[in-house]
Scaffold this motif. Structure first.
Motif, PDB file in Angstrom:
ATOM      1  N   TRP A 108       0.762  -1.082   0.025  1.00 34.55           N
ATOM      2  CA  TRP A 108      -0.062   0.010   0.072  1.00 34.55           C
ATOM      3  C   TRP A 108       1.112   1.173   0.106  1.00 34.55           C
ATOM      4  O   TRP A 108       1.930   1.280   0.629  1.00 34.55           O
ATOM      5  CB  TRP A 108      -0.896  -0.041   1.257  1.00 34.55           C
ATOM      6  CG  TRP A 108      -2.011  -0.989   1.116  1.00 34.55           C
ATOM      7  CD1 TRP A 108      -2.056  -2.202   0.602  1.00 34.55           C
ATOM      8  CD2 TRP A 108      -3.391  -0.792   1.838  1.00 34.55           C
ATOM      9  NE1 TRP A 108      -3.314  -2.700   0.825  1.00 34.55           N
ATOM     10  CE2 TRP A 108      -4.155  -1.940   1.369  1.00 34.55           C
ATOM     11  CE3 TRP A 108      -3.984   0.274   2.890  1.00 34.55           C
ATOM     12  CZ2 TRP A 108      -5.342  -2.100   2.036  1.00 34.55           C
ATOM     13  CZ3 TRP A 108      -5.080   0.219   3.241  1.00 34.55           C
ATOM     14  CH2 TRP A 108      -5.595  -1.053   2.836  1.00 34.55           C
ATOM     15  N   LEU A 109       0.298   2.333  -0.692  1.00 38.34           N
ATOM     16  CA  LEU A 109       1.240   3.475  -0.780  1.00 38.34           C
ATOM     17  C   LEU A 109       0.118   4.690  -0.100  1.00 38.34           C
ATOM     18  O   LEU A 109      -0.790   4.947  -0.798  1.00 38.34           O
ATOM     19  CB  LEU A 109       1.785   3.776  -1.988  1.00 38.34           C
ATOM     20  CG  LEU A 109       2.652   2.919  -2.821  1.00 38.34           C
ATOM     21  CD1 LEU A 109       1.801   2.157  -3.843  1.00 38.34           C
ATOM     22  CD2 LEU A 109       3.923   3.620  -3.212  1.00 38.34           C
ATOM     23  N   ALA A 110       0.694   5.334   0.633  1.00 30.58           N
ATOM     24  CA  ALA A 110      -0.204   6.562   1.296  1.00 30.58           C
ATOM     25  C   ALA A 110      -0.082   7.617   0.371  1.00 30.58           C
ATOM     26  O   ALA A 110       0.621   7.558  -0.561  1.00 30.58           O
ATOM     27  CB  ALA A 110       0.244   6.683   2.419  1.00 30.58           C
ATOM     28  N   PRO A 111      -1.127   8.514   0.430  1.00 30.28           N
ATOM     29  CA  PRO A 111      -1.155   9.487  -0.548  1.00 30.28           C
ATOM     30  C   PRO A 111      -0.062  10.458  -0.512  1.00 30.28           C
ATOM     31  O   PRO A 111       0.210  10.938  -1.518  1.00 30.28           O
ATOM     32  CB  PRO A 111      -2.292  10.555  -0.026  1.00 30.28           C
ATOM     33  CG  PRO A 111      -3.097   9.387   0.686  1.00 30.28           C
ATOM     34  CD  PRO A 111      -2.520   8.482   1.276  1.00 30.28           C
ATOM     35  N   ASP A 112       0.743  10.440   0.477  1.00 29.96           N
ATOM     36  CA  ASP A 112       2.078  11.258   0.443  1.00 29.96           C
ATOM     37  C   ASP A 112       3.269  10.600   0.159  1.00 29.96           C
ATOM     38  O   ASP A 112       4.492  11.150   0.345  1.00 29.96           O
ATOM     39  CB  ASP A 112       2.173  12.071   1.714  1.00 29.96           C
ATOM     40  CG  ASP A 112       2.246  11.030   2.745  1.00 29.96           C
ATOM     41  OD1 ASP A 112       1.993  10.075   2.807  1.00 29.96           O
ATOM     42  OD2 ASP A 112       2.310  11.552   4.030  1.00 29.96           O
ATOM     43  N   ASP A 113       3.031   9.327  -0.370  1.00 34.54           N
ATOM     44  CA  ASP A 113       4.294   8.581  -0.675  1.00 34.54           C
ATOM     45  C   ASP A 113       5.085   9.289  -1.671  1.00 34.54           C
ATOM     46  O   ASP A 113       4.511   9.535  -2.738  1.00 34.54           O
ATOM     47  CB  ASP A 113       4.097   7.130  -1.049  1.00 34.54           C
ATOM     48  CG  ASP A 113       5.022   6.251  -1.087  1.00 34.54           C
ATOM     49  OD1 ASP A 113       6.052   6.449  -1.754  1.00 34.54           O
ATOM     50  OD2 ASP A 113       5.057   5.218  -0.328  1.00 34.54           O
ATOM     51  N   PRO A 114       6.504   9.586  -1.493  1.00 35.88           N
ATOM     52  CA  PRO A 114       7.200  10.370  -2.591  1.00 35.88           C
ATOM     53  C   PRO A 114       7.378   9.387  -3.861  1.00 35.88           C
ATOM     54  O   PRO A 114       7.566   9.919  -4.915  1.00 35.88           O
ATOM     55  CB  PRO A 114       8.605  10.380  -2.030  1.00 35.88           C
ATOM     56  CG  PRO A 114       8.438   9.341  -0.787  1.00 35.88           C
ATOM     57  CD  PRO A 114       7.395   9.271  -0.436  1.00 35.88           C
ATOM     58  N   ARG A 115       7.175   8.175  -3.828  1.00 35.13           N
ATOM     59  CA  ARG A 115       7.233   7.418  -5.124  1.00 35.13           C
ATOM     60  C   ARG A 115       6.008   7.549  -6.092  1.00 35.13           C
ATOM     61  O   ARG A 115       6.085   7.152  -7.274  1.00 35.13           O
ATOM     62  CB  ARG A 115       7.333   5.632  -4.608  1.00 35.13           C
ATOM     63  CG  ARG A 115       8.482   5.408  -3.812  1.00 35.13           C
ATOM     64  CD  ARG A 115       8.549   3.832  -3.524  1.00 35.13           C
ATOM     65  NE  ARG A 115       7.686   3.781  -2.580  1.00 35.13           N
ATOM     66  CZ  ARG A 115       7.242   2.517  -1.839  1.00 35.13           C
ATOM     67  NH1 ARG A 115       8.039   1.644  -2.100  1.00 35.13           N
ATOM     68  NH2 ARG A 115       6.601   2.366  -0.719  1.00 35.13           N
ATOM     69  N   LEU A 116       4.831   8.115  -5.569  1.00 37.32           N
ATOM     70  CA  LEU A 116       3.738   8.435  -6.271  1.00 37.32           C
ATOM     71  C   LEU A 116       3.834   9.908  -7.066  1.00 37.32           C
ATOM     72  O   LEU A 116       3.084  10.077  -7.818  1.00 37.32           O
ATOM     73  CB  LEU A 116       2.424   8.491  -5.359  1.00 37.32           C
ATOM     74  CG  LEU A 116       2.233   7.415  -4.903  1.00 37.32           C
ATOM     75  CD1 LEU A 116       0.860   7.571  -4.118  1.00 37.32           C
ATOM     76  CD2 LEU A 116       1.858   6.172  -5.859  1.00 37.32           C
ATOM     77  N   ALA A 117       5.018  10.466  -6.951  1.00 32.29           N
ATOM     78  CA  ALA A 117       5.090  11.955  -7.338  1.00 32.29           C
ATOM     79  C   ALA A 117       5.101  11.798  -8.938  1.00 32.29           C
ATOM     80  O   ALA A 117       4.578  12.654  -9.686  1.00 32.29           O
ATOM     81  CB  ALA A 117       6.510  12.520  -7.007  1.00 32.29           C
TER      82      ALA A 117
END
Length: 415
Positions: free
Chosen positions: A268-277
């Motif tokens: 799971w990736l939280a909304p603020d995860d830098p990998r989602l940038a």
């Protein structure tokens, strides 16, 4: 007069099954580059190339060398490189260093597979009588063994891709990413009366030795959930501070939460995860899976949980995990759903031998029995499990901190 061997139809069916299973392993690797197939992301996982070679090593070592007269091994060095844990067969390359095997090349591993496949098919085409009785169980075990590694090919490469900051997909999604405002149907409880139940494998057909012998167990009255715990259910646990509340956790589990920094299921990736940038995704939880990063689907079964997380969620929900015997006894209960093909389901049962358990004979004696300590049983089967591989009595097992598999949970409670 020509006599038809009575085992001939069975040999033809086994030959067809051998061809199909071996081909499926290669189909699973089709989306992967040679570089993908060499990587080992952690000691518990193995490179795809190693899985392809090890399953071939099994047929060469356990079947062909003892039973195929005149068989010539493909490369004597492979005996050391691709043995997994069979102590009786001598030393082997260390498991944590399988990712260092840039050689033999992937092409050589494919040549190894073709060499062994030709020899197995030739053997199946000519054996009969006592020879057939000796080799049929070995081939069948080898195919079941390969199907286990097919699942590991998928779960191991998914972990490797998760470790890549680009979060690449194993397979491209079939359609566009859609955010659907859907939730899982309400969970209901199915009362179970308790009493004496028969568990373990007792039907015709293949089973691993750890599923036997069939025996009786005494179950207390209980209830079991009609469905799996969903991602939406689990998100509520997270929102309620589930990973910050030590009273919900077993001691060893709480230590893992602190040491590993767990705050959600593994992928799971939280909304603020830098990998989602770089992904350009909308807000909210995202989940990394076989099709890459996708918005959390509230109705989907939660996956990539350790036993510790499953037990903590059950405590938070005022319930518990079922025992493996409660799970098996409820397998065909009216109203129960999602028993297989979604996620492996943690149980509250330690991986122990059944009363009267005896391991398989020969080299295969090391297949299951020696791992019966310090592990928990999972039941069911996941999206990565090959079709037709599992059954109600199938016992999977992992240590309690393992969370890279498609592992989730179903709730139970006492009555």
């Amino acid at each position: 007069m020509n006599l038809i061997r009575p085992e001939l139809p069975a040999a033809e069916a086994l030959r067809d099954r051998f061809v199909a299973v071996r081909a499926h392993s290669l189909e699973l690797t089709a989306p992967l580059s040679a570089e993908d197939q060499c990587i080992q992301s952690m000691p518990d996982a193995s490179p795809t190339k190693w899985h392809l070679a090890h399953t071939t090593w099994f047929f060469e070592t356990v079947l062909l060398q003892p039973h195929a007269s005149g068989y010539k091994v493909f490369d004597p060095r492979f005996h050391y490189l691709f043995n997994s844990y069979y102590e009786a067969l001598g030393p082997r390359h260390p498991r944590p260093q399988r990712g260092l095997l840039t050689r033999p090349s992937l092409d050589e591993v494919h040549a190894f597979r073709r060499h062994v496949d030709r020899a197995v098919l030739a053997l199946l085409g000519k054996v009969g009588g006592a020879d057939w009785a000796a080799i049929e169980p070995i081939v069948t075990l080898g195919l079941q063994h390969e199907q286990q590694h097919q699942e590991l090919i998928v779960t191991d490469i998914l972990h490797a891709l998760w470790c890549n900051p680009l979060l690449p997909a194993y397979r491209a999604p079939a359609g566009p990413v859609l955010r659907l405002a859907s939730t899982a149907p309400a969970m209901t409880w199915l009362p179970r009366p308790g009493g004496v139940a028969e568990v373990g494998h007792g039907e015709p057909g293949f089973a691993f030795d750890n599923e036997t012998p069939r025996h009786q167990v005494l179950l207390r009255p209980h209830a079991i959930a009609n469905r799996l715990v969903s991602c939406g259910d689990y998100a509520q646990f997270i929102a309620d501070g589930g990973y910050q509340r030590p009273e919900l956790w077993l001691s060893e589990g709480w230590a893992a939460v602190q040491a590993q920094g767990w705050r959600a299921p593994a992928y799971w990736l939280a909304p603020d995860d830098p990998r989602l940038a770089h992904e350009g995704v909308p807000g909210g939880w995202q989940v990394f899976g076989l099709h890459g990063v996708r918005p959390l689907e509230p109705e989907a079964p939660v996956a990539q949980l350790s036993f510790f997380e499953a037990a903590a969620y059950a405590e938070w929900a005022g319930a518990r995990l079922p025992t493996e015997f409660e799970w098996e006894a409820a397998h065909d209960a009216p109203g129960i759903t999602q028993m297989s093909g979604h996620v492996w389901q943690w149980t509250r049962s330690s991986y122990d031998p059944y009363p009267g358990f005896r391991p398989l004979a020969g080299i295969a004696a090391e297949y299951n029995g020696k791992f019966m300590v310090g592990q928990l049983v999972l039941r069911g089967g996941s999206v990565a499990t090959p079709d037709g591989h599992t059954r109600a009595s199938y016992r999977n097992f992992f240590p309690p901190a393992a969370r890279w598999q498609f592992s989730g949970l179903r709730l139970a409670k006492d009555l």
